[in-house]
Design a protein around this motif. Sequence first.
Motif, PDB file in Angstrom:
ATOM      1  N   HIS A 109      84.159  28.039   0.867  1.00 55.67           N
ATOM      2  CA  HIS A 109      83.519  28.563   2.073  1.00 55.67           C
ATOM      3  C   HIS A 109      82.396  27.577   2.403  1.00 55.67           C
ATOM      4  CE1 HIS A 109      82.307  31.524   5.042  1.00 55.67           C
ATOM      5  NE2 HIS A 109      81.066  31.259   4.695  1.00 55.67           N
ATOM      6  N   ARG A 110      82.611  26.771   3.432  1.00 51.29           N
ATOM      7  CA  ARG A 110      81.661  25.703   3.748  1.00 51.29           C
ATOM      8  C   ARG A 110      80.291  26.246   4.118  1.00 51.29           C
ATOM      9  NH1 ARG A 110      86.320  23.187   6.686  1.00 51.29           N
ATOM     10  NH2 ARG A 110      87.095  21.629   5.221  1.00 51.29           N
ATOM     11  N   ASN A 111      79.279  25.433   3.806  1.00 53.84           N
ATOM     12  CA  ASN A 111      77.916  25.785   4.203  1.00 53.84           C
ATOM     13  C   ASN A 111      77.838  25.924   5.713  1.00 53.84           C
ATOM     14  OD1 ASN A 111      76.838  25.805   1.653  1.00 53.84           O
ATOM     15  ND2 ASN A 111      76.012  23.740   1.759  1.00 53.84           N
ATOM     16  N   GLY A 112      76.991  26.800   6.147  1.00 51.78           N
ATOM     17  CA  GLY A 112      76.763  26.994   7.567  1.00 51.78           C
ATOM     18  C   GLY A 112      75.282  27.226   7.806  1.00 51.78           C
ATOM     19  N   VAL A 113      74.965  27.683   8.974  1.00 50.41           N
ATOM     20  CA  VAL A 113      73.562  27.952   9.304  1.00 50.41           C
ATOM     21  C   VAL A 113      73.406  29.432   9.612  1.00 50.41           C
ATOM     22  CG1 VAL A 113      73.147  25.624  10.144  1.00 50.41           C
ATOM     23  CG2 VAL A 113      73.877  27.370  11.740  1.00 50.41           C
ATOM     24  N   ASP A 114      72.234  29.940   9.305  1.00 53.69           N
ATOM     25  CA  ASP A 114      71.981  31.348   9.603  1.00 53.69           C
ATOM     26  C   ASP A 114      71.392  31.488  10.998  1.00 53.69           C
ATOM     27  OD1 ASP A 114      69.350  30.521   9.336  1.00 53.69           O
ATOM     28  OD2 ASP A 114      68.917  31.776   7.601  1.00 53.69           O
ATOM     29  N   THR A 115      71.226  32.712  11.421  1.00 49.60           N
ATOM     30  CA  THR A 115      70.734  32.985  12.769  1.00 49.60           C
ATOM     31  C   THR A 115      69.352  32.400  12.995  1.00 49.60           C
ATOM     32  OG1 THR A 115      72.044  35.009  12.849  1.00 49.60           O
ATOM     33  CG2 THR A 115      70.246  34.812  14.432  1.00 49.60           C
ATOM     34  N   ALA A 116      68.478  32.521  12.013  1.00 46.81           N
ATOM     35  CA  ALA A 116      67.109  32.016  12.179  1.00 46.81           C
ATOM     36  C   ALA A 116      67.112  30.512  12.436  1.00 46.81           C
ATOM     37  CB  ALA A 116      66.268  32.359  10.952  1.00 46.81           C
ATOM     38  N   LEU A 117      67.885  29.758  11.656  1.00 41.16           N
ATOM     39  CA  LEU A 117      67.959  28.307  11.876  1.00 41.16           C
ATOM     40  C   LEU A 117      68.609  28.004  13.220  1.00 41.16           C
ATOM     41  CD1 LEU A 117      67.462  25.422  10.939  1.00 41.16           C
ATOM     42  CD2 LEU A 117      69.645  25.532   9.712  1.00 41.16           C
ATOM     43  N   GLY A 118      69.609  28.768  13.583  1.00 47.56           N
ATOM     44  CA  GLY A 118      70.255  28.580  14.881  1.00 47.56           C
ATOM     45  C   GLY A 118      69.294  28.774  16.040  1.00 47.56           C
ATOM     46  N   VAL A 119      68.443  29.787  15.954  1.00 47.52           N
ATOM     47  CA  VAL A 119      67.475  30.068  17.021  1.00 47.52           C
ATOM     48  C   VAL A 119      66.437  28.950  17.114  1.00 47.52           C
ATOM     49  CG1 VAL A 119      65.596  31.628  17.711  1.00 47.52           C
ATOM     50  CG2 VAL A 119      67.805  32.567  16.994  1.00 47.52           C
ATOM     51  N   VAL A 120      65.890  28.550  15.974  1.00 52.06           N
ATOM     52  CA  VAL A 120      64.891  27.469  15.966  1.00 52.06           C
ATOM     53  C   VAL A 120      65.517  26.168  16.473  1.00 52.06           C
ATOM     54  CG1 VAL A 120      63.401  26.070  14.473  1.00 52.06           C
ATOM     55  CG2 VAL A 120      63.532  28.532  14.134  1.00 52.06           C
ATOM     56  N   SER A 121      66.751  25.906  16.069  1.00 50.03           N
ATOM     57  CA  SER A 121      67.441  24.687  16.494  1.00 50.03           C
ATOM     58  C   SER A 121      67.704  24.689  17.995  1.00 50.03           C
ATOM     59  CB  SER A 121      68.763  24.528  15.735  1.00 50.03           C
ATOM     60  OG  SER A 121      68.517  24.352  14.350  1.00 50.03           O
ATOM     61  N   GLU A 122      68.039  25.849  18.533  1.00 53.92           N
ATOM     62  CA  GLU A 122      68.279  25.934  19.978  1.00 53.92           C
ATOM     63  C   GLU A 122      67.010  25.586  20.755  1.00 53.92           C
ATOM     64  OE1 GLU A 122      70.060  26.454  23.729  1.00 53.92           O
ATOM     65  OE2 GLU A 122      70.805  25.888  21.750  1.00 53.92           O
ATOM     66  N   GLY A 123      65.875  26.052  20.290  1.00 52.70           N
ATOM     67  CA  GLY A 123      64.610  25.698  20.932  1.00 52.70           C
ATOM     68  C   GLY A 123      64.356  24.202  20.883  1.00 52.70           C
ATOM     69  N   ALA A 124      64.628  23.586  19.735  1.00 60.38           N
ATOM     70  CA  ALA A 124      64.444  22.138  19.589  1.00 60.38           C
ATOM     71  C   ALA A 124      65.441  21.379  20.460  1.00 60.38           C
ATOM     72  CB  ALA A 124      64.592  21.742  18.122  1.00 60.38           C
ATOM     73  N   ARG A 125      66.667  21.887  20.562  1.00 59.48           N
ATOM     74  CA  ARG A 125      67.688  21.241  21.396  1.00 59.48           C
ATOM     75  C   ARG A 125      67.266  21.264  22.864  1.00 59.48           C
ATOM     76  NH1 ARG A 125      71.525  22.126  24.839  1.00 59.48           N
ATOM     77  NH2 ARG A 125      71.153  24.352  24.873  1.00 59.48           N
ATOM     78  N   ARG A 126      66.779  22.396  23.309  1.00 58.77           N
ATOM     79  CA  ARG A 126      66.340  22.512  24.713  1.00 58.77           C
ATOM     80  C   ARG A 126      65.160  21.584  25.003  1.00 58.77           C
ATOM     81  NH1 ARG A 126      67.457  28.273  27.252  1.00 58.77           N
ATOM     82  NH2 ARG A 126      69.348  28.761  26.111  1.00 58.77           N
ATOM     83  N   ALA A 127      64.217  21.525  24.076  1.00 61.13           N
ATOM     84  CA  ALA A 127      63.060  20.635  24.262  1.00 61.13           C
ATOM     85  C   ALA A 127      63.518  19.184  24.305  1.00 61.13           C
ATOM     86  CB  ALA A 127      62.044  20.851  23.140  1.00 61.13           C
ATOM     87  N   ARG A 128      64.477  18.834  23.466  1.00 58.56           N
ATOM     88  CA  ARG A 128      65.015  17.464  23.451  1.00 58.56           C
ATOM     89  C   ARG A 128      65.672  17.149  24.790  1.00 58.56           C
ATOM     90  NH1 ARG A 128      67.444  13.380  20.430  1.00 58.56           N
ATOM     91  NH2 ARG A 128      69.483  12.736  21.190  1.00 58.56           N
ATOM     92  N   GLY A 129      66.437  18.084  25.314  1.00 57.04           N
ATOM     93  CA  GLY A 129      67.137  17.871  26.578  1.00 57.04           C
ATOM     94  C   GLY A 129      66.211  17.725  27.760  1.00 57.04           C
ATOM     95  N   SER A 130      65.005  18.283  27.661  1.00 55.01           N
ATOM     96  CA  SER A 130      64.065  18.206  28.782  1.00 55.01           C
ATOM     97  C   SER A 130      63.283  16.889  28.787  1.00 55.01           C
ATOM     98  CB  SER A 130      63.090  19.388  28.742  1.00 55.01           C
ATOM     99  OG  SER A 130      62.235  19.286  27.613  1.00 55.01           O
ATOM    100  N   ARG A 131      63.353  16.133  27.678  1.00 50.68           N
ATOM    101  CA  ARG A 131      62.660  14.844  27.626  1.00 50.68           C
ATOM    102  C   ARG A 131      63.561  13.767  28.219  1.00 50.68           C
ATOM    103  NH1 ARG A 131      61.566  16.614  22.418  1.00 50.68           N
ATOM    104  NH2 ARG A 131      63.139  15.246  21.560  1.00 50.68           N
ATOM    105  N   LEU A 132      63.011  12.968  29.102  1.00 49.87           N
ATOM    106  CA  LEU A 132      63.768  11.872  29.698  1.00 49.87           C
ATOM    107  C   LEU A 132      63.414  10.579  28.972  1.00 49.87           C
ATOM    108  CD1 LEU A 132      63.332  12.671  33.497  1.00 49.87           C
ATOM    109  CD2 LEU A 132      65.323  13.122  32.050  1.00 49.87           C
ATOM    110  N   ARG A 133      64.449   9.850  28.561  1.00 48.72           N
ATOM    111  CA  ARG A 133      64.214   8.525  27.959  1.00 48.72           C
ATOM    112  C   ARG A 133      63.827   7.559  29.067  1.00 48.72           C
ATOM    113  NH1 ARG A 133      65.758   6.905  22.904  1.00 48.72           N
ATOM    114  NH2 ARG A 133      66.109   4.819  23.667  1.00 48.72           N
TER     115      ARG A 133
END
Length: 195
Positions: free
Chosen positions: A43-67
């Motif tokens: 049963h492969r490692n996965g992520v729990d809900t808490a990590l998923g929520v925190v990661s989604e916030g980081a993903r959105r912040a990353r997407g809002s930054r323009l290179r």
Amino acid sequence: ERLLWIEGVRRYRATLLECGAGIASTAEIARQMRRLGVAARVHRNGVDTALGVVSEGARRARGSRLRKPGDPFVLGYSSGTTTHDADLALVAPALVDFLLSRPEARLILGGPLQPPPALDAVAGQVQRLGFISWDRHPARLATFDLNLAPLVEGLFNESKSSIKWSEAGLVDVPTLASGSAPFRESIDHEVTGIV
């Protein structure tokens, strides 16, 4: 510390043998369990809900930054333990070549990694950051343009899961990984990462 670790391994083995069956995060761990006569399922490692929520916030912040033109290309390698020093040393010559050919590029090393002497040649392009808690790690990952997941070949590293790829993927950062079985099974080469 080493003696404590060895004693811990002995206790894990004794517990495993008493259980007679278990769940493994990789096929190699399951194979090793079966060698001991223990029934095993993967049963492969996965992520729990808490990590998923925190990661989604980081993903959105990353997407809002323009290179912007001239922004550095950031390679990143994070570790929670000192067991990855040999893995970093394995890819150090390639990292030096890359960084020397791209003066605007940067390498971020996170956690207790000890840079090998080879990286001294590009010390001005290497930034070391300390260990951080799991809930801050996605924000750090989101600052990378490419996540690195090197592994020295061997039984121990074949037993490691592809969680580094999973965590980086949650924040839309591609991973360049060694060709261990767990990474080959998880990564769609040149689509969801590079093996």
